[in-house]
Design an enzyme around this catalytic site. Structure first.
Site, short mmCIF file in Angstrom:
data_model
loop_
_atom_site.label_atom_id
_atom_site.label_comp_id
_atom_site.label_asym_id
_atom_site.label_seq_id
_atom_site.Cartn_x
_atom_site.Cartn_y
_atom_site.Cartn_z
N CYS A 185 32.35 41.71 39.82
CA CYS A 185 33.12 41.21 40.97
C CYS A 185 33.12 39.69 40.89
CB CYS A 185 32.55 41.72 42.28
SG CYS A 185 30.86 41.20 42.59
N THR A 186 33.64 39.01 41.90
CA THR A 186 33.84 37.57 41.83
C THR A 186 32.55 36.79 41.51
OG1 THR A 186 35.49 37.92 43.54
CG2 THR A 186 34.93 35.63 43.02
#
Ligand SMILES: [Zn+2]
Ligand SMILES: [Zn+2]
Length: 303
Positions: A185-186
């Site tokens: 994810c980010t």
């Protein structure tokens, strides 16, 4: 603003008094003129804060002076100035809203029972050793993956993080249960929780990308397994790792590659979709594809 910077970090650690931490964080950030978003829960802190480098550094130093946050892994990036509309500091049940506040256990060592953390270099080692067998599993909302994702990644059908439980329980991904799965994810926080939820549901070999796409991009730029742009939750909307990086997303009007999300002109919808700057300048397709399909007319000119 002289040099705008944005910091992103999270710490999973038990907090006896989240309200007190919230008040302290709010006073601290406000006194330095910073903006952004901080979530505090009984399980720790998740923050994205922007401002002038001098003030952001003071904020980081003060935050790390609090023993439970001492080990925070701070990810720095360049802002554009006024990257956030306001400062928001809140206490929530979960640092990331999967709708499963009771399923994770957090100690001073972080989340218990999650996927093995892989730093960018270790991820490449796993890919060298296990090759095709390794599957990337996107831990973000599906929309974010429209402009960039890991090569051949599986992108679950998620509008929000709350949709993950239904997705991983749907049976769609059962063939991955005995494969090496790397969630990403980010900045890494969503995978801390998602990897626990997956392991609890029978996925046997789960890894999580340590530091998320942000750290990976800093390490390998555009030369690794990442394709396209990274969606970010501030005024920048997207960032690229290196020059000449092309988005993998396509303009809904002309099909040219673009990382530019715009809001649907239908005020009841406001869904984000991809439209290139040329088509925006020409006023083309002011409504999202979903609205167009349903024949809903625009109520305003897209901006
Ligand atoms: Zn276009
Ligand atoms: Zn729409």
């Amino acid at each position: 603003m002289a040099t705008p910077k944005i910091v992103l970090f999270y710490v999973f650690t038990p907090l006896a008094d989240p309200e007190a931490v919230k008040l302290w964080q709010h006073t601290l950030a406000e006194s330095l003129g910073l903006k952004g978003r901080v979530i505090v829960s009984k399980d720790g802190i998740n923050a994205t804060i922007g401002g002038d480098i001098f003030d952001v550094k003071q904020y980081v130093r003060a935050t790390k002076s609090y023993a439970p946050f001492k080990g925070a892994d701070i990810k720095w990036s360049n802002g554009e100035g006024d990257d956030f509309p306001r400062l928001s500091v809140k206490v929530r049940d979960e640092l990331v809203t999967f709708g499963t506040p009771d399923e994770i256990t957090v100690t001073e060592d972080g989340v218990q029972g999650g996927g093995q953390h892989l730093k960018p270099g270790a991820l490449h080692k796993l890919l060298d050793e296990r090759g095709e067998e390794v599957v990337f599993f996107d831990g973000r909302n599906a929309m974010e993956a429209q402009i960039g994702k890991f090569r051949d990644a599986i992108v679950p059908d998620t509008d929000t993080t709350r949709d993950f439980i239904a997705e991983i329980e749907s049976g769609k991904y059962d063939d991955l249960k005995d494969k090496p799965v790397v969630t990403y994810c980010t900045g890494g926080i969503r995978c801390e929780v998602l990897s626990v939820l997956m392991k609890n549901r029978g996925f046997e070999e789960v890894y999580q990308l340590d530091g998320g796409i942000v750290r990976y991009g800093e390490t390998f730029g555009s030369s690794g397994y990442w394709d396209g742009s990274l969606y970010v939750f501030d005024k920048r909307m997207h960032v690229e790792f290196g020059d000449n990086v092309e988005s993998i997303g396509h303009c809904v009007s002309c099909d040219k590659k673009t990382p530019e999300f715009v809001n649907c002109a239908n005020l009841e919808c406001r869904k984000q979709y991809l439209r290139c700057t040329d088509c925006t300048d020409k006023g083309l397709q002011p409504d999202c594809p979903g609205c167009v399909e349903q024949g809903i007319p625009a109520e305003a000119v897209a901006g």
